[in-house]
Enzyme design. Structure first.
Site, short mmCIF file in Angstrom:
data_model
loop_
_atom_site.label_atom_id
_atom_site.label_comp_id
_atom_site.label_asym_id
_atom_site.label_seq_id
_atom_site.Cartn_x
_atom_site.Cartn_y
_atom_site.Cartn_z
N ASP A 187 43.79 32.15 49.88
CA ASP A 187 45.03 31.68 50.51
C ASP A 187 45.01 31.70 52.02
OD1 ASP A 187 46.45 30.97 48.27
OD2 ASP A 187 46.98 33.04 47.83
N HIS A 190 41.62 41.47 48.16
CA HIS A 190 41.68 40.96 46.79
C HIS A 190 41.35 42.09 45.84
CE1 HIS A 190 40.88 38.48 43.28
NE2 HIS A 190 41.58 37.55 43.89
N1 ACO Z 1 46.25 44.14 55.12
C1 ACO Z 1 46.14 45.44 55.46
N2 ACO Z 1 45.73 46.40 54.61
C2 ACO Z 1 45.40 46.04 53.36
C3 ACO Z 1 45.51 44.70 52.92
C4 ACO Z 1 45.93 43.73 53.85
N3 ACO Z 1 46.03 42.45 53.50
N4 ACO Z 1 45.14 44.63 51.63
C5 ACO Z 1 44.83 45.87 51.25
N5 ACO Z 1 44.99 46.73 52.29
C6 ACO Z 1 44.68 48.17 52.29
C7 ACO Z 1 45.73 48.96 51.53
O1 ACO Z 1 46.76 49.40 52.38
C8 ACO Z 1 44.88 50.09 50.99
O2 ACO Z 1 44.64 50.97 52.05
P1 ACO Z 1 44.45 52.58 51.75
O3 ACO Z 1 43.22 52.68 50.91
O4 ACO Z 1 44.32 53.19 53.11
O5 ACO Z 1 45.70 53.02 51.02
C9 ACO Z 1 43.54 49.41 50.65
O6 ACO Z 1 43.44 48.31 51.57
C10 ACO Z 1 43.43 48.92 49.22
O7 ACO Z 1 44.54 48.11 48.95
P2 ACO Z 1 45.27 48.04 47.54
O8 ACO Z 1 46.66 47.55 47.76
O9 ACO Z 1 45.07 49.32 46.81
O10 ACO Z 1 44.38 46.92 46.82
P3 ACO Z 1 44.81 46.07 45.57
O11 ACO Z 1 43.55 45.65 44.91
O12 ACO Z 1 45.83 46.80 44.75
O13 ACO Z 1 45.57 44.82 46.23
C11 ACO Z 1 46.03 42.68 47.18
C12 ACO Z 1 45.01 43.55 46.39
C13 ACO Z 1 47.41 42.74 46.48
C14 ACO Z 1 45.55 41.24 47.16
C15 ACO Z 1 46.14 43.23 48.63
O14 ACO Z 1 44.88 43.15 49.26
C16 ACO Z 1 47.20 42.46 49.46
O15 ACO Z 1 48.38 42.84 49.41
N6 ACO Z 1 46.78 41.41 50.21
C17 ACO Z 1 47.72 40.60 50.96
C18 ACO Z 1 48.41 39.59 50.05
C19 ACO Z 1 47.48 38.48 49.60
O16 ACO Z 1 46.77 37.88 50.39
N7 ACO Z 1 47.53 38.17 48.30
C20 ACO Z 1 46.76 37.07 47.69
C21 ACO Z 1 45.72 37.61 46.77
S1 ACO Z 1 44.68 36.32 46.19
C22 ACO Z 1 45.62 35.51 45.04
O17 ACO Z 1 46.44 36.04 44.35
C23 ACO Z 1 45.38 34.12 44.94
#
Ligand code: ACO
Length: 444
Positions: free
Chosen positions: A379, A322
């Site tokens: 979720d 998140h």
């Molecule tokens: N699985 C694996 N790796 C992940 C995940 C995941 N679900 N989420 C983040 N990471 C990793 C990224 O690859 C990144 O790694 P790095 O530092 O080695 O490059 C690091 O964790 C940080 O991730 P970001 O994408 O920079 O974090 P951001 O805050 O931009 O994204 C998000 C948040 C979009 C929710 C992300 O965690 C994601 O894509 N999760 C999966 C989708 C999801 O569940 N979305 C629902 C969110 S809650 C809502 O909207 C109700």
């Protein structure tokens, strides 16, 4: 570089400095910037004077460090895993309130008295019907259209039914638009579902509460009465409470950005629904269930975790991570508990729950997820409950939209009254070609 050394959105915010102002020096120019503080949360450096004083702008892709407005609706402390609506902790609202009461709270700022709640309930109940012409509009969609696509279109079209005579400068008319949205979104959502499966549309009944009315509109057929399970209604009400608002998330910020232009509230909320649909936001609940189905059995969880850690795979664990929570999402904790209860009470044994439990366990123990502070979000478990309630997978994000409508209209109302509201207009760093001369097509 190990993830723990990186700066970025996965880092815990340090204890904020105590400041009234910040002096920023850019080359030979210097500017004193005021610091604004709210009732809770980190102080914010007000950079409005920066361009005129230094000729520079700020760059913050994805708004990871930028507050876009002042709001008194919802507070999140992502490091501590805290969520409050109007100051009330989500855990207390989940246990003691109802979705409609929460919708009142978000819109009005305080919990209602019993008279206030009765009046609000009556207002919402008496605005649940769709204009009959909506049926013709709905009939224009292909039978297999995704319900989120239909919802965006149907909400956008509401402006054509309820916009022209209204004066949004008038607070009473703004409130009426907000009530109409809270009231009609479930009717429209159920109509989209029934249209897609070829069932006749079902009119809303005023003698049952909000959530039961929605479930009736979803499932009642003309040929036999529907026996509603109170466990299902209670579970859905709770899911709606947990999804009702989440401060300046992508869809709410979209509603506010569109609202900042003076667009009508139906167009603003239609835009919010479109933003919610993406798998990085509300579309994740649908994606989680698909992912759990693909993993299939607990034995395959290890391989899925490995795949999620491999950036080349392009696969992420849906329902994990998140932007704001770098700790447990408090809503996920409540939903996880509720998933076990609901499945037990409904007598459902869903093998996907075993996969989810195993996946959560494995990820929470894994260094990759620990270092990046990736926890289950709202979720991760909600899809398993929706499935137990017989909500089709493609309707999951629509469920989220019904609940979030309460938050979107509260934010739209707050924005319309905000004396600091101005059109949202970010800047950019231009990285295109420098000036060049046009060359005729015969000379290229
Ligand atoms: N699985 C694996 N790796 C992940 C995940 C995941 N679900 N989420 C983040 N990471 C990793 C990224 O690859 C990144 O790694 P790095 O530092 O080695 O490059 C690091 O964790 C940080 O991730 P970001 O994408 O920079 O974090 P951001 O805050 O931009 O994204 C998000 C948040 C979009 C929710 C992300 O965690 C994601 O894509 N999760 C999966 C989708 C999801 O569940 N979305 C629902 C969110 S809650 C809502 O909207 C109700």
């Amino acid at each position: 570089m190990p993830a723990s050394e990186k700066s970025g959105s996965n880092q815990v915010t340090p204890e904020p400095a105590k400041l009234d102002q910040v002096t920023l020096t850019a080359g030979d120019k210097s500017v004193v910037l005021p610091v604004q503080t709210g009732t809770l949360g980190s102080p914010c450096i007000d950079i409005a004077k920066l361009p005129s004083a230094t000729g520079c702008f700020t760059y913050d892709s994805g708004f990871t460090a930028t507050a876009s407005c002042k709001s008194a609706i919802t507070y999140i402390d992502g490091d501590a895993g805290v969520l409050m609506y109007r100051g009330y902790p989500i855990e207390q609202l989940a246990k003691q309130s109802s979705f409609l009461e929460v919708a009142y709270l978000l819109m009005n700022g305080n919990l209602p008295t019993s008279q206030e709640f009765a009046a609000f309930d009556s207002d919402v109940t008496h605005h649940t019907m769709m204009h009959e012409a909506f049926k013709g509009f709905l009939g224009g969609f292909r039978h297999d259209a995704h319900p989120m696509a239909m919802l965006v279109g149907m909400l956008g079209s509401m402006a054509s039914f309820y916009h022209n005579d209204l004066d949004y400068e008038d607070p009473a008319e703004r409130r009426l638009a907000a009530i109409r949205l809270i009231a009609k979104v479930p009717t429209i959502a159920a109509a989209c579902h029934r249209y897609s499966i070829g069932w006749p549309l079902r009119y809303p009944r005023n003698n049952v509460p909000y959530v039961e009315r929605f479930l009736q509109m979803m499932y009642e057929v003309p040929s036999e009465p529907l026996e509603l399970n109170p466990v299902a209604a209670k579970a859905l009400d709770l899911l709606f409470i947990l999804h009702a608002d989440h401060e300046q998330n992508a869809s709410t910020s979209t509603v506010r950005l569109v609202g900042s232009t003076g667009a009508n509230p139906y167009a603003c909320v239609a835009a919010g629904v479109a933003a919610l649909w993406g798998p990085a936001h509300g579309g994740a609940n649908e994606a989680v269930l698909k992912m759990l189905g693909e993993i299939g059995k607990p034995e395959n969880v290890g391989a899925a975790v490995e795949k999620a850690k491999n950036k080349e795979s392009g696969f992420r664990l849906m329902g994990f991570g998140h932007r704001v929570y770098k700790n447990f999402d408090p809503r996920a904790k409540i939903i996880r508990e509720m998933t076990h209860e609901v499945l037990n009470e409904l007598g459902i044994n869903d093998p996907l729950l075993d996969v989810a439990v195993k996946l959560e366990e494995a990820a929470l123990k894994d260094d990759y997820f620990i270092q990046r502070k990736l926890y289950p979000n709202v979720d991760f478990y909600s899809g398993i409950i929706y499935k137990a309630l017989r909500i089709p997978t493609e309707m999951f994000t629509v469920m989220f939209a019904i609940a979030r409508t309460a938050g979107w209209v509260a934010h739209w109302l707050e924005q319309q009254e905000d004396p600091e509201n101005k059109i949202g207009r970010p800047r950019q760093i231009y990285v295109g070609a420098p000036e060049r001369d046009y060359v005729g097509i015969d000379k290229r």
